[in-house]
Write an enzyme that holds these catalytic residues in place. Sequence first.
Site, short mmCIF file in Angstrom:
data_model
loop_
_atom_site.label_atom_id
_atom_site.label_comp_id
_atom_site.label_asym_id
_atom_site.label_seq_id
_atom_site.Cartn_x
_atom_site.Cartn_y
_atom_site.Cartn_z
CD GLU A 129 -2.80 1.04 2.06
OE1 GLU A 129 -2.34 0.52 3.15
OE2 GLU A 129 -3.19 2.61 2.85
CG ASP A 180 -2.51 9.08 7.23
OD1 ASP A 180 -2.48 7.60 7.71
OD2 ASP A 180 -2.79 9.73 6.11
#
Lengths: 267, 400
Positions: free
Chosen positions: A50, A61
């Site tokens: 990924e 995030d």
Amino acid sequence: MTSRVEATLDACRDEGRAALIGYLPVGFPSLDESIEAAIALVENGADIVELGLPYSDPVMDGLVIQEATQTALANGFRLKDAFSAVRAITERVSAPILVMTYWNPVVQYGVERFAADLAAAGGAGLITPDLIPDEAAEWIAASDKHDLDRVFLAAPSSTPQRLATAVERSRGFVYAVSTMGITGERADVDAAAHGLVERLREAGAQHVGVGIGISTSDQVREVQSYAEGAIVGSVLVKALSDGGVPAVAALASRLSGQRANVEPGLA
Amino acid sequence: MLRDVQGPYYGEFGGRFVPESLIAALDELALAYDQCKSDPSFQAELSDLHRTYTGRPSLITEVPRFAAHGGNARILLKREDLNHTGSHKINNVLGQALVAKRIGKTRLIAETGAGQHGVATATAAALFGLECVVYMGQVDTERQALNVARMRLLGAEVVPVTTGSRTLKDAINEALRDWVANVDNTHYLLGTVAGPHPFPYMVRDFHKIIGEEAREQVLELTGRLPDVVAACVGGGSNAIGIFHAFLDDPDVALVGFEAAGKGINTPEHAATITMGRPGVLHGARSYMLQNEDGQTIESHSISAGLDYPGVGPEHSWLHDIGRASYRPVTDDEAMAALRLLSRTEGIIPAIETAHALHGALELGKELGPESVILVNLSGRGDKDMETAGAYFDLFDRSVK
């Protein structure tokens, strides 16, 4: 047309195991090192990569990935670098590369053009953390046209109808968000993860990857006992940040249970 | 009717570009808000609060000595600066806090730029006995230190955000991250008409009382509708609040004034509609400042409340269909208007608001003495004394 990611997950299943999916951002700490790190990840047992696209406003995030991607941007990362990185990685290893990207960079590049260039570079598809299937008509059309996988997210808070939509519109796998939160290490895998995967099965999911907060070998094994893939991110980024490519190689081999495969020059 | 548009889309703008984890909360909020909207007891509770706590209806003040510098037009100020907490922000905050209570949330989080929205949220949290965390860019905690102290005094936790550009946009990112993790007990009390649906729609609804009152007040005072309604635009909440009641009055021009910072021909501005292009930021498709790759560009404005590289989707739509126009005003032009209003009328406006005041002077010169210009005086300037003091050299050097 078959999904390369699904084929990889099925091959793992045939071997009696689940896949290890490793996240690393492109362009961190430099473009070349991010390419070497992704290759080391695969050579040490990751089945799928990924590859995160640095973005100015990464709301899913935690700090580790935020800092790495902001460094990549400060170092001058450009979108076109992502395509050259995908090409460079796929020339040397055969694992499918899924690009993880927030949606605006794709919109600005042009959804159709992005899909065409990603396919031409050898990329397998996209993971889109802030694009829900409801808003994704253009991407669904472009990914169908270019035979790309599209991974939508499913959350513990998603209703059964939304899970069914995520399953139906995803190709490759459905990304089960293990916990209500953002990326980063956690002491335990949230019990919600297992329940979510079961609910995704009821919605018809054949391929599920579980991510967010998975960082240890034990957590990887736990998730692999009920899902087709375990997704590990922040701890790999931290290893890259602290110890460079050799540290990523060593960690990937621990997480995958494969003997370390480190090029002598890098060890 | 333009007034009836309720999202999630405004033309090609709006939508919900957020992680799946937040969708259940957005659905819950949209449903709860629609129920509140049609519930007379909710509306009665909010009206009562506005009358006894906010101080509504807010006044209209005509400012002829100021208007003498703007073509002698009739300039009328809608005095949102006289609301409790000192700006229009309280309208939205009380509305959302009541909705949050109804859906059982015990914790409010908010982003703030200038600190006005943070202060208003901390105020509502104190009033309703809710926990409160306010995210504020570190740059803004420094230039708006007084508001940080106010929020803390009100019992809120203020978290300085040190990531990214350390301003409003990053405070929103951090609030969204908090919300993803704590959505069970937490309401994200978004402070402007941006973000994913239902925020642009709900926040506009809570502010449209500004235009509804003003429309009646101007009619009563002048016997006619204004020629122009003017407001400053950052995210755009005070502007949409005063525009909304006039959307279907075709003879009333609507003009939003964006922060041109050091000039739109420099990199340091926040003129999102004037200089940006459509993209996706903070959950909605709208105009935004971005580079070729879609990375958000850091904005600049002397006013923290306008220092934002995005704008609400309804404004983008009003711009594209030609119903409203948007013009840039520089830091220096805004500061000159701030001092002029202070010295001619004894009203010290917020620096944000001063952008609209400069705009009103421009409009007055264009339209002449017969014209009526309604300006949303969205906030008072007390919070800006550090900035204004430095800008105009107002502090005794031995003291400061």
